[in-house]
Design an enzyme around this catalytic site. Sequence first.
Site: not given
Length: 232
Positions: A141, A172
């Site tokens: 990632y 988040i």
Amino acid sequence: MRPTALITGAGRGLGAAIARALAPTHDLLVGGRRPESLDAIVEEIPEATPWPVDLLDHDAVAVAAEGIERLDVLVHNAGLAELGTVAESPAGRWRLMMEANVVAVAELTRLLLPVLRASNGHVVLINSGAGIRANPGWGAYAASKFALRAFGDALRLEEPSLRVTSVHPGRIDTDMQRAIVATEGREYDPTRFLKPETVARAVQQTILTPADAHPTEIVLRPWSPPGGNSER
């Protein structure tokens, strides 16, 4: 005439929050992989136009992009995150991260460059803290997000009529984050993470920055008062 903005991955989470933030000032195209994934945000913002397309299907993306005749803002929010150490990550995981987080972004941008150039438009790349620093278990990632940052740097230099902003938020509070924390085997505590609305407001302010300034990178980290516990 109001400016037009396309937001990918707008059906939920941060993408939906960005749509809400831009709705008062922009005509919206809200992107999602399936039509039904956009039902909720279009019901909430009836003026928004659904733009359903699988960004990994480049032929379908080309057809969908042909219908966009004017575009002022392109927000690349859609993406994937799969965790795994280098030892645990086969070639397919690396390919998927690159395809979803870099190649799909580059191809959609390429297809929309004519309309973006015509409007002296703004491309916003929702990157990640992982695009600045890689952590254990995030190799594939992070590599895709480092590559996305390089894409933004190259686009900024190659297309001087455009503004290109890389936004690097920390973790988040989204459904995706819940899945990640579950994979990590930890208890989910939303107070440790940034609120989607907070990041969306930063994106909104970036887009509304007067034309004499070029916001190139925005970095946001979760914060809590001394003694608090947040993800950085």
